[in-house]
Motif scaffolding. Structure first.
Motif, PDB file in Angstrom:
ATOM      1  N   TRP A 211       0.818  -1.222   0.000  1.00 17.61           N
ATOM      2  CA  TRP A 211       0.000   0.000   0.000  1.00 17.61           C
ATOM      3  C   TRP A 211       0.848   1.265   0.000  1.00 17.61           C
ATOM      4  O   TRP A 211       0.334   2.361  -0.188  1.00 17.61           O
ATOM      5  CB  TRP A 211      -0.910   0.034   1.222  1.00 17.61           C
ATOM      6  N   LEU A 212       2.152   1.112   0.248  1.00 14.18           N
ATOM      7  CA  LEU A 212       3.042   2.265   0.375  1.00 14.18           C
ATOM      8  C   LEU A 212       3.812   2.487  -0.923  1.00 14.18           C
ATOM      9  O   LEU A 212       3.988   1.557  -1.719  1.00 14.18           O
ATOM     10  CB  LEU A 212       4.010   2.029   1.532  1.00 14.18           C
ATOM     11  N   PRO A 213       4.297   3.727  -1.120  1.00 15.12           N
ATOM     12  CA  PRO A 213       5.122   3.968  -2.306  1.00 15.12           C
ATOM     13  C   PRO A 213       6.340   3.047  -2.301  1.00 15.12           C
ATOM     14  O   PRO A 213       6.867   2.695  -1.245  1.00 15.12           O
ATOM     15  CB  PRO A 213       5.560   5.434  -2.134  1.00 15.12           C
ATOM     16  N   LYS A 214       6.777   2.658  -3.486  1.00 13.50           N
ATOM     17  CA  LYS A 214       7.907   1.734  -3.621  1.00 13.50           C
ATOM     18  C   LYS A 214       9.128   2.270  -2.862  1.00 13.50           C
ATOM     19  O   LYS A 214       9.508   3.426  -3.003  1.00 13.50           O
ATOM     20  CB  LYS A 214       8.255   1.541  -5.094  1.00 13.50           C
ATOM     21  N   GLY A 215       9.713   1.405  -2.030  1.00 16.74           N
ATOM     22  CA  GLY A 215      10.901   1.765  -1.270  1.00 16.74           C
ATOM     23  C   GLY A 215      10.613   2.418   0.069  1.00 16.74           C
ATOM     24  O   GLY A 215      11.519   2.659   0.842  1.00 16.74           O
ATOM     25  N   TRP A 216       9.362   2.696   0.354  1.00 13.76           N
ATOM     26  CA  TRP A 216       9.005   3.362   1.603  1.00 13.76           C
ATOM     27  C   TRP A 216       8.377   2.391   2.588  1.00 13.76           C
ATOM     28  O   TRP A 216       7.618   1.507   2.207  1.00 13.76           O
ATOM     29  CB  TRP A 216       8.046   4.533   1.349  1.00 13.76           C
ATOM     30  N   LEU A 217       8.726   2.583   3.854  1.00 13.83           N
ATOM     31  CA  LEU A 217       8.173   1.761   4.930  1.00 13.83           C
ATOM     32  C   LEU A 217       7.119   2.523   5.721  1.00 13.83           C
ATOM     33  O   LEU A 217       6.426   1.944   6.547  1.00 13.83           O
ATOM     34  CB  LEU A 217       9.302   1.321   5.880  1.00 13.83           C
ATOM     35  N   VAL A 218       6.999   3.832   5.459  1.00 16.44           N
ATOM     36  CA  VAL A 218       6.048   4.673   6.167  1.00 16.44           C
ATOM     37  C   VAL A 218       5.633   5.830   5.254  1.00 16.44           C
ATOM     38  O   VAL A 218       6.422   6.305   4.443  1.00 16.44           O
ATOM     39  CB  VAL A 218       6.651   5.231   7.486  1.00 16.44           C
ATOM     40  N   ALA A 219       4.389   6.230   5.392  1.00 13.76           N
ATOM     41  CA  ALA A 219       3.880   7.400   4.671  1.00 13.76           C
ATOM     42  C   ALA A 219       2.859   8.088   5.563  1.00 13.76           C
ATOM     43  O   ALA A 219       2.079   7.420   6.245  1.00 13.76           O
ATOM     44  CB  ALA A 219       3.241   6.994   3.340  1.00 13.76           C
TER      45      ALA A 219
END
Length: 164
Positions: A89-97
């Motif tokens: 569900w998160l942008p590629k490469g991100w662990l938090v948004a």
């Protein structure tokens, strides 16, 4: 009213920094510096770096700031919390948004990178800080909500969040 930027850092706690049984705590080691400490087994270090990056931008630019005085409990100023979600569900490469609007900031955290217990303890800490007015969300050119006005029930910490 002028604003003095703060520095915020999320990091893994060193041995002995957290009390027994405590898995997250906030410290102010020096003026204008805040550290959020996590128990190492509860979170991925890469996630702490991403939290620092995002939060540093918010705090340095005054979007979130210390109020300098506490508000009586129940005087809702804003709501913030963590929700564990699938990493897809998160942008590629991100662990938090962060999903932010006036009155709320919901952190979507990759469910594989922190434990459910850490999510709950972090939300408890955020609830105490925000509901007592220790930290304020400042939206420029937006008037603040009247004191005591409750946010939409879906934004309250006790309500589960669903993402389509």
């Amino acid at each position: 009213m002028s604003y003095t930027p703060q520095h915020v850092q999320y990091r893994l706690a060193k041995d002995g920094e957290l009390d027994d049984g405590c898995i997250v705590d906030m410290r102010a080691p020096a003026a204008n510096r805040v550290s959020v400490l996590f128990s190492p087994p509860q979170i991925n270090e890469r996630l702490t770096r991403q939290l620092t990056r995002i939060s540093s931008h918010q705090v340095a630019h005054g979007a979130w700031r210390q109020s300098g005085s506490s508000m009586p409990e129940g005087q809702w100023l804003s709501v913030t919390r963590w929700e564990r979600v699938p990493g897809t569900w998160l942008p590629k490469g991100w662990l938090v948004a962060g999903i932010e609007q006036a009155g709320s900031c919901i952190w979507l955290v990759d469910e594989d990178e922190c434990t459910p217990r850490l999510q709950n303890d972090m939300n408890d800490m955020l609830y105490r800080l925000i509901s007592r007015g220790v930290y304020l969300q400042c939206w420029f050119r937006c008037p603040p909500s009247p004191a005591g006005e409750l946010p939409d029930p879906a934004l309250r910490p006790s309500a589960p969040m669903t993402v389509p």
